[in-house]
Design an enzyme around this catalytic site. Structure first.
Site, PDB file in Angstrom:
ATOM      1  N   ASP A   1       0.809  -1.248   0.093  1.00  0.00           N
ATOM      2  CA  ASP A   1      -0.048   0.142  -0.132  1.00  0.00           C
ATOM      3  C   ASP A   1       0.817   1.429   0.113  1.00  0.00           C
ATOM      4  O   ASP A   1       0.394   2.345   0.422  1.00  0.00           O
ATOM      5  CB  ASP A   1      -1.045   0.067   1.261  1.00  0.00           C
TER       6      ASP A   1
ATOM      7  N   LYS B   1      -1.036  -1.090  -4.599  1.00  0.00           N
ATOM      8  CA  LYS B   1      -1.888   0.080  -4.794  1.00  0.00           C
ATOM      9  C   LYS B   1      -1.367   0.680  -6.205  1.00  0.00           C
ATOM     10  O   LYS B   1       0.003   0.720  -6.352  1.00  0.00           O
ATOM     11  CB  LYS B   1      -1.284   1.267  -3.685  1.00  0.00           C
TER      12      LYS B   1
HETATM   13  C1  LIG Z   1      -1.455   4.771   2.611  1.00  0.00           C
HETATM   14  S1  LIG Z   1      -0.188   4.425   3.806  1.00  0.00           S
HETATM   15  C2  LIG Z   1      -0.397   2.612   4.254  1.00  0.00           C
HETATM   16  C3  LIG Z   1      -1.623   2.332   5.096  1.00  0.00           C
HETATM   17  C4  LIG Z   1      -1.568   0.990   5.666  1.00  0.00           C
HETATM   18  N1  LIG Z   1      -1.851   0.095   4.557  1.00  0.00           N
HETATM   19  C5  LIG Z   1      -2.463   0.824   6.693  1.00  0.00           C
HETATM   20  O1  LIG Z   1      -3.643  -0.075   6.570  1.00  0.00           O
HETATM   21  O2  LIG Z   1      -2.533   1.396   7.744  1.00  0.00           O
HETATM   22  C6  LIG Z   1       1.225   4.282   2.819  1.00  0.00           C
HETATM   23  C7  LIG Z   1       2.296   4.071   3.693  1.00  0.00           C
HETATM   24  O3  LIG Z   1       3.560   3.967   2.757  1.00  0.00           O
HETATM   25  C8  LIG Z   1       4.747   4.122   3.244  1.00  0.00           C
HETATM   26  N2  LIG Z   1       5.865   4.165   2.475  1.00  0.00           N
HETATM   27  C9  LIG Z   1       5.811   4.976   1.227  1.00  0.00           C
HETATM   28  N3  LIG Z   1       7.228   4.849   0.580  1.00  0.00           N
HETATM   29  C10 LIG Z   1       7.930   4.078   1.480  1.00  0.00           C
HETATM   30  C11 LIG Z   1       9.068   3.376   1.254  1.00  0.00           C
HETATM   31  N4  LIG Z   1      10.064   3.722   0.284  1.00  0.00           N
HETATM   32  N5  LIG Z   1       9.553   2.355   2.110  1.00  0.00           N
HETATM   33  C12 LIG Z   1       8.519   2.106   3.414  1.00  0.00           C
HETATM   34  N6  LIG Z   1       7.452   2.731   3.453  1.00  0.00           N
HETATM   35  C13 LIG Z   1       6.893   3.454   2.602  1.00  0.00           C
HETATM   36  C14 LIG Z   1       4.388   5.661   4.105  1.00  0.00           C
HETATM   37  O4  LIG Z   1       5.112   5.897   4.853  1.00  0.00           O
HETATM   38  C15 LIG Z   1       3.200   5.184   4.352  1.00  0.00           C
HETATM   39  O5  LIG Z   1       3.011   4.807   5.870  1.00  0.00           O
END
Ligand SMILES: C[S@@+](CC[C@H](N)C(=O)[O-])C[C@H]1O[C@@H](n2cnc3c(N)ncnc32)[C@H](O)[C@@H]1O
EC number: 2.1.1.166
Length: 254
Positions: free
Chosen positions: A159, A199
């Site tokens: 996600d 996603k």
């Molecule tokens: C939409 S949120 C996820 C929500 C989660 N699925 C939930 O149910 O709580 C997207 C997440 O992707 C993480 N993210 C984005 N790029 C990332 C990366 N390169 N490495 C690790 N996490 C990442 C962000 O920090 C964020 O917390």
């Protein structure tokens, strides 16, 4: 489910049953921008936000995974799940409940699954899941997850979403590149028959990635769960029936 009663969902099933008909109006305040007022109003009127609170989920996103899994059934008791971009942990909560991960309720079958979550943001532990605080784009991050897995996974979820810049093409490219990296990782760790869910943005998966997924998985489809806001370009690509690495055209080419 039993994890401190705070891991969400009475049966691990999604749903906003009983969501009240909401119409909260937020007045503009001098110190609040118009966009913050709109955000607040949307949160206050969102039945999934209320349902998440009521059912102990960390995020409304939990309902997206629950809804997709209700239909396509890939989170099975005993399953091994990797959840990329897992903060604040809603998907981990759903996965723990459904694969009956260690620390959670093993259920009638008595089989425990495993959930490994990864995010670069700090987050509260999710009972039953192992959380790695790591940027998945950093050197060796994939190897760290593989080491922890110590074997194959049945499900790879992503996600992951980078903070938006407001520049449409840049945002699109960033999210698609996260999805692509997650897809490559999935083809390296999934067990035959495994599932990849990630996603993407409206317009679906880029052609090259779609070709890759179709080569590696028996079925590839795009899904837009009801819990995903209708006005959001977000949707998910769901690839099921991983064919296994020996059938991988990339491996053959090496
Ligand atoms: C939409 S949120 C996820 C929500 C989660 N699925 C939930 O149910 O709580 C997207 C997440 O992707 C993480 N993210 C984005 N790029 C990332 C990366 N390169 N490495 C690790 N996490 C990442 C962000 O920090 C964020 O917390």
């Amino acid at each position: 489910m039993t994890n401190s009663g705070k891991t969400g969902g009475k049966s691990g099933k999604g749903g906003t049953g009983g969501a009240r008909a909401l119409k909260v109006r937020v007045k503009t305040a001098r110190k609040r921008s118009n966009s913050s007022t709109r955000w607040l109003q949307r949160q206050l009127n969102d039945p999934y936000v209320h349902a998440a609170k009521r059912e102990g989920y960390r995020s409304r996103a939990a309902f997206k995974l629950a809804e997709i899994d209700d239909k396509y059934r890939f989170l099975k008791p005993g399953g091994r799940v990797v959840d990329l971009g897992c903060a604040p942990g809603g998907w981990c909560q759903v996965a723990v409940a459904r694969v009956k991960a260690e620390g959670g309720d093993a259920g009638a079958e008595g089989r425990h699954g495993r959930v490994i979550g990864l995010d670069y943001l700090e987050m509260d532990p999710v009972p039953g899941a192992t959380i790695l605080q790591l940027d998945f784009l950093s050197e060796g991050a994939d190897d760290q997850v593989k080491e922890l897995l110590a074997g194959e996974a049945d499900v790879v979820l992503s996600d992951m979403a980078a903070p938006t810049t407001g520049h449409k093409q840049t945002d699109h490219m960033r999210i698609m590149s996260l999805c692509e990296i997650a897809a490559h990782f999935a083809t390296e760790v999934l067990a035959p028959g495994g599932t990849f869910l990630a996603k993407v943005l409206r317009g679906g998966t880029e052609n090259e990635l779609l070709v890759l997924l179709k080569q590696h998985f028996k079925t590839v489809r795009h899904v837009k769960p009801k819990a995903s806001r209708a006005d959001s370009a977000e949707m998910y690509v769901l690839a099921q029936g991983f064919k296994g690495r020996s059938e991988s055209p990339l491996d053959d080419a090496e």
